[in-house]
Design a protein around this motif. Structure first.
Motif, PDB file in Angstrom:
ATOM      1  N   ARG A  47       5.339  18.539   3.164  1.00 10.10           N
ATOM      2  CA  ARG A  47       4.319  17.994   4.071  1.00 10.10           C
ATOM      3  C   ARG A  47       3.165  17.378   3.280  1.00 10.10           C
ATOM      4  N   LEU A  48       2.743  18.045   2.211  1.00 10.96           N
ATOM      5  CA  LEU A  48       1.660  17.514   1.380  1.00 10.96           C
ATOM      6  C   LEU A  48       2.071  16.213   0.687  1.00 10.96           C
ATOM      7  N   ARG A  49       3.308  16.148   0.221  1.00  8.68           N
ATOM      8  CA  ARG A  49       3.781  14.908  -0.421  1.00  8.68           C
ATOM      9  C   ARG A  49       3.829  13.753   0.583  1.00  8.68           C
ATOM     10  N   ARG A  50       4.249  14.033   1.807  1.00 13.95           N
ATOM     11  CA  ARG A  50       4.271  12.988   2.840  1.00 13.95           C
ATOM     12  C   ARG A  50       2.850  12.523   3.169  1.00 13.95           C
ATOM     13  N   LEU A  51       1.932  13.468   3.265  1.00 14.01           N
ATOM     14  CA  LEU A  51       0.538  13.110   3.528  1.00 14.01           C
ATOM     15  C   LEU A  51      -0.020  12.274   2.379  1.00 14.01           C
ATOM     16  N   GLN A  52       0.270  12.680   1.145  1.00 10.23           N
ATOM     17  CA  GLN A  52      -0.231  11.919  -0.001  1.00 10.23           C
ATOM     18  C   GLN A  52       0.362  10.517  -0.022  1.00 10.23           C
ATOM     19  N   TRP A  53       1.647  10.396   0.347  1.00 12.97           N
ATOM     20  CA  TRP A  53       2.267   9.079   0.406  1.00 12.97           C
ATOM     21  C   TRP A  53       1.526   8.199   1.412  1.00 12.97           C
ATOM     22  N   LYS A  54       1.215   8.781   2.563  1.00 13.29           N
ATOM     23  CA  LYS A  54       0.495   8.024   3.590  1.00 13.29           C
ATOM     24  C   LYS A  54      -0.880   7.594   3.082  1.00 13.29           C
ATOM     25  N   LEU A  55      -1.590   8.479   2.436  1.00 18.43           N
ATOM     26  CA  LEU A  55      -2.906   8.139   1.881  1.00 18.43           C
ATOM     27  C   LEU A  55      -2.791   7.042   0.826  1.00 18.43           C
ATOM     28  N   ASP A  56      -1.777   7.136  -0.012  1.00 13.36           N
ATOM     29  CA  ASP A  56      -1.571   6.110  -1.038  1.00 13.36           C
ATOM     30  C   ASP A  56      -1.280   4.752  -0.400  1.00 13.36           C
ATOM     31  N   GLN A  57      -0.525   4.740   0.706  1.00 13.15           N
ATOM     32  CA  GLN A  57      -0.236   3.474   1.389  1.00 13.15           C
ATOM     33  C   GLN A  57      -1.494   2.888   2.006  1.00 13.15           C
ATOM     34  N   ILE A  58      -2.340   3.734   2.539  1.00 19.31           N
ATOM     35  CA  ILE A  58      -3.617   3.261   3.079  1.00 19.31           C
ATOM     36  C   ILE A  58      -4.439   2.637   1.961  1.00 19.31           C
ATOM     37  N   ARG A  59      -4.529   3.314   0.833  1.00 18.81           N
ATOM     38  CA  ARG A  59      -5.287   2.765  -0.302  1.00 18.81           C
ATOM     39  C   ARG A  59      -4.701   1.441  -0.757  1.00 18.81           C
ATOM     40  N   ARG A  60      -3.368   1.360  -0.778  1.00 19.84           N
ATOM     41  CA  ARG A  60      -2.693   0.168  -1.277  1.00 19.84           C
ATOM     42  C   ARG A  60      -2.885  -1.030  -0.348  1.00 19.84           C
ATOM     43  N   THR A  61      -2.901  -0.793   0.963  1.00 25.92           N
ATOM     44  CA  THR A  61      -2.937  -1.900   1.914  1.00 25.92           C
ATOM     45  C   THR A  61      -4.325  -2.246   2.438  1.00 25.92           C
ATOM     46  N   ALA A  62      -5.295  -1.404   2.202  1.00 30.60           N
ATOM     47  CA  ALA A  62      -6.647  -1.674   2.697  1.00 30.60           C
ATOM     48  C   ALA A  62      -7.277  -2.832   1.917  1.00 30.60           C
ATOM     49  N   ALA A  63      -8.086  -3.596   2.612  1.00 33.60           N
ATOM     50  CA  ALA A  63      -8.739  -4.752   1.994  1.00 33.60           C
ATOM     51  C   ALA A  63      -9.750  -4.337   0.921  1.00 33.60           C
ATOM     52  N   THR A  64     -10.408  -3.212   1.131  1.00 36.14           N
ATOM     53  CA  THR A  64     -11.420  -2.730   0.185  1.00 36.14           C
ATOM     54  C   THR A  64     -11.330  -1.207   0.101  1.00 36.14           C
ATOM     55  N   PRO A  65     -11.893  -0.633  -0.950  1.00 41.30           N
ATOM     56  CA  PRO A  65     -11.936   0.841  -1.011  1.00 41.30           C
ATOM     57  C   PRO A  65     -12.662   1.455   0.191  1.00 41.30           C
ATOM     58  N   MET A  66     -13.722   0.797   0.652  1.00 46.79           N
ATOM     59  CA  MET A  66     -14.445   1.329   1.818  1.00 46.79           C
ATOM     60  C   MET A  66     -13.570   1.281   3.069  1.00 46.79           C
ATOM     61  N   ALA A  67     -12.804   0.221   3.221  1.00 42.50           N
ATOM     62  CA  ALA A  67     -11.895   0.131   4.369  1.00 42.50           C
ATOM     63  C   ALA A  67     -10.858   1.260   4.310  1.00 42.50           C
ATOM     64  N   ALA A  68     -10.366   1.555   3.112  1.00 37.44           N
ATOM     65  CA  ALA A  68      -9.419   2.670   2.958  1.00 37.44           C
ATOM     66  C   ALA A  68     -10.077   3.983   3.338  1.00 37.44           C
ATOM     67  N   CYS A  69     -11.298   4.162   2.894  1.00 41.07           N
ATOM     68  CA  CYS A  69     -12.035   5.393   3.198  1.00 41.07           C
ATOM     69  C   CYS A  69     -12.211   5.558   4.705  1.00 41.07           C
ATOM     70  N   ILE A  70     -12.556   4.488   5.381  1.00 38.52           N
ATOM     71  CA  ILE A  70     -12.750   4.547   6.835  1.00 38.52           C
ATOM     72  C   ILE A  70     -11.434   4.866   7.537  1.00 38.52           C
ATOM     73  N   ARG A  71     -10.359   4.238   7.108  1.00 33.13           N
ATOM     74  CA  ARG A  71      -9.057   4.524   7.730  1.00 33.13           C
ATOM     75  C   ARG A  71      -8.658   5.983   7.519  1.00 33.13           C
ATOM     76  N   MET A  72      -8.902   6.505   6.313  1.00 34.45           N
ATOM     77  CA  MET A  72      -8.580   7.911   6.054  1.00 34.45           C
ATOM     78  C   MET A  72      -9.469   8.829   6.871  1.00 34.45           C
ATOM     79  N   TYR A  73     -10.739   8.502   6.967  1.00 39.42           N
ATOM     80  CA  TYR A  73     -11.671   9.310   7.769  1.00 39.42           C
ATOM     81  C   TYR A  73     -11.207   9.365   9.222  1.00 39.42           C
ATOM     82  N   ASN A  74     -10.747   8.242   9.724  1.00 39.15           N
ATOM     83  CA  ASN A  74     -10.291   8.196  11.113  1.00 39.15           C
ATOM     84  C   ASN A  74      -9.029   9.013  11.347  1.00 39.15           C
ATOM     85  N   MET A  75      -8.340   9.384  10.284  1.00 38.52           N
ATOM     86  CA  MET A  75      -7.168  10.255  10.427  1.00 38.52           C
ATOM     87  C   MET A  75      -7.574  11.691  10.761  1.00 38.52           C
TER      88      MET A  75
END
Length: 76
Positions: A47-75
């Protein structure tokens, strides 16, 4: 980086590494995350590896680090 005996996090060291050697930072970050997951109970590791994969994909696809942070916060 991560002092496993005391679980201390040295922000300045990580920040300096990210600014001076981004590739090494990413390698160290991945290793530190994997170490934490490996110490988790086996029943949670998948479960932790799947969550980390999801977080990594958010970081990879977000336009900016702040956008990634906001998307993760909204999770939350």
């Amino acid at each position: 980086m991560l002092d496993s005996a005391h679980h201390a996090f040295d922000f300045e060291t990580w920040s300096d590494l990210a600014n001076t050697d981004p590739e090494n930072f990413e390698a160290q970050r991945a290793r530190a995350i994997e170490e934490v997951i490996d110490r988790a109970p086996p029943r949670l590791q998948g479960r932790l590896r799947r969550l980390q994969w999801k977080l990594d994909q958010i970081r990879r696809t977000a336009a900016t680090p702040m956008a990634a942070c906001i998307r993760m916060y909204n999770m939350l």
